[in-house]
Design a protein around this motif. Sequence first.
Motif, PDB file in Angstrom:
ATOM      1  N   VAL A 177       0.573  -1.261   0.443  1.00  0.00           N
ATOM      2  CA  VAL A 177       0.215  -0.505  -0.089  1.00  0.00           C
ATOM      3  C   VAL A 177       1.014   0.984   0.077  1.00  0.00           C
ATOM      4  CG1 VAL A 177      -1.876   1.236   1.154  1.00  0.00           C
ATOM      5  CG2 VAL A 177      -1.846  -1.028   0.679  1.00  0.00           C
ATOM      6  N   GLN A 178       0.945   2.023  -0.745  1.00  0.00           N
ATOM      7  CA  GLN A 178       1.497   3.133  -0.695  1.00  0.00           C
ATOM      8  C   GLN A 178       0.181   4.700  -0.039  1.00  0.00           C
ATOM      9  OE1 GLN A 178       1.977   5.657  -4.634  1.00  0.00           O
ATOM     10  NE2 GLN A 178       3.982   5.871  -4.200  1.00  0.00           N
ATOM     11  N   GLY A 179       0.898   5.250   0.691  1.00  0.00           N
ATOM     12  CA  GLY A 179       0.175   5.552   1.837  1.00  0.00           C
ATOM     13  C   GLY A 179      -1.159   4.586   2.525  1.00  0.00           C
ATOM     14  N   PHE A 180      -0.694   5.264   4.192  1.00  0.00           N
ATOM     15  CA  PHE A 180      -0.939   5.114   5.019  1.00  0.00           C
ATOM     16  C   PHE A 180      -2.109   5.544   5.685  1.00  0.00           C
ATOM     17  CE2 PHE A 180      -1.267   2.275   9.153  1.00  0.00           C
ATOM     18  CZ  PHE A 180      -1.375   0.956   8.557  1.00  0.00           C
ATOM     19  N   PRO A 189      -2.238   1.837  -4.546  1.00  0.00           N
ATOM     20  CA  PRO A 189      -1.282   3.127  -4.543  1.00  0.00           C
ATOM     21  C   PRO A 189      -2.568   4.514  -3.866  1.00  0.00           C
ATOM     22  CG  PRO A 189      -2.537   2.908  -6.768  1.00  0.00           C
ATOM     23  CD  PRO A 189      -2.157   1.375  -6.218  1.00  0.00           C
ATOM     24  N   ALA A 190      -2.555   4.699  -2.921  1.00  0.00           N
ATOM     25  CA  ALA A 190      -3.574   5.414  -2.242  1.00  0.00           C
ATOM     26  C   ALA A 190      -3.109   6.598  -1.574  1.00  0.00           C
ATOM     27  CB  ALA A 190      -4.428   3.968  -1.003  1.00  0.00           C
ATOM     28  N   ALA A 191      -2.119   7.554  -2.063  1.00  0.00           N
ATOM     29  CA  ALA A 191      -1.580   8.566  -1.882  1.00  0.00           C
ATOM     30  C   ALA A 191      -2.402   9.619  -2.616  1.00  0.00           C
ATOM     31  CB  ALA A 191       0.138   8.258  -1.507  1.00  0.00           C
ATOM     32  N   GLY A 194      -6.079   3.442  -4.833  1.00  0.00           N
ATOM     33  CA  GLY A 194      -7.420   3.855  -3.895  1.00  0.00           C
ATOM     34  C   GLY A 194      -7.424   5.343  -4.293  1.00  0.00           C
ATOM     35  N   ALA A 195      -6.154   6.164  -5.205  1.00  0.00           N
ATOM     36  CA  ALA A 195      -5.854   7.311  -4.795  1.00  0.00           C
ATOM     37  C   ALA A 195      -6.298   7.525  -6.733  1.00  0.00           C
ATOM     38  CB  ALA A 195      -4.999   7.543  -4.913  1.00  0.00           C
TER      39      ALA A 195
END
Length: 431
Positions: A230-233, A307-309, A330-331
Amino acid sequence: MTLTKELKQKQQPKQGMLENVMQQFENAAELINLNPNIKKILSVTNNELIIHFPVRMDNGEVEVFKGYRVQHNNALGPYKGGLRYHPTIDVDAVKALAMWMTWKTSLAGLPYGGAKGGIQIDPKKYSNAELERITRRFTYALGDNIGPEHDIPAPDVNTNAQTMAWIADTYMSTKAPSERSRNQHVVTGKPIGSGGLEGRDRATGFGVFLTIKFWAEQKSVKLKDKTFIVQGFGNVGYWAAHFLEKEGAKFVGVQDAFGTIVNKEGIEVEKLLAYTKENQGSIVGFSNSENIAKEDFFGLDCDICIPAALGNQITEEKAHQIKAFLIAEGANGPTTVEAEKILLEKGVAIIPDILCNSGGVIGSYFEWLQNRNGELWELNEIIERLNKKMKEVFIKVLNVAESKKIDLRSAAYVLAIERLERTYIQRGVFP
């Protein structure tokens, strides 16, 4: 690589998010042979606001901030979209994000258009009291450019339920006392005690998880023991990881603004969350993990990459490194157009942002309805509604992808833009 080729690469400007979303739109418009007049309308934004406003800091000095609100399209209903606080925000980025919101709300079948906004600021450099004053002053400056039946902001990067509570209170205080209670739904993503929806905090991340689960079911893939990174926590990354872990998948790598950590044996999601709360939001230094270079993150061995950033994270260079068989966006706009071509050629499946992270805006719609109708929904009812809605949209996208033999992003765009095209054809264009 020859020196000439290297110089050419350095001279070529990187494609920004606005160029990406426009290219995606062009591709979809060509696929459906979009009416050229409607294409002209959808290619531009309705309104673009740039606001400079002064705020007094804790030390007595005044700083002037730059805020944005871009309203792309409202053919389907009020403008809807988040507010982000980030130093890299500019009008082109906000225009791109507003367009993505139009496609996202259209795809989800919601009675909303698309907007986005924010303030060019690094919130870590300001106290909580300063952030409150900045938020309230920005809200006051926006005035009637937002409103519960006109433009409804929500949380995004570096904003949260508290931010929304400040906006709602400021906006309502500008109305006559008899009107205030009818303006509570000027924003969504509020705290529960201020009219917020139970479960809204997890809606986006839960939606990311649901689309992964739906995709796996359709492909007869079991999520148990599958590895993911996961990128971005933040809110989205945490909840997506939380639900995947419950499904038996293994969390093996994570990256945030502070650094990148890995553990092939698995990272415990709840323990990492607790650690970040005690470590000013940073994942760096978490026990039983190894720090690696930032540029090595997307090359990690894993089955699923989330990718969630921020946008434009998976570039052409990064696409060659990716080992995952599934990317769940996710982003907003994390994958460039050129990177996507490479990934699709490699056989990597991509669940596009306008489908994958739409749980947030669907949850926002539920909150807006709850406030508007004076209702109170329970968590299990909300989760059930979200699950049902997202599955319905996912199956529609998958059916279009399979029938037209196109990728999931193209299929999602086809559905979103066709809905808008039908609306314009039925209503006509005001002369």
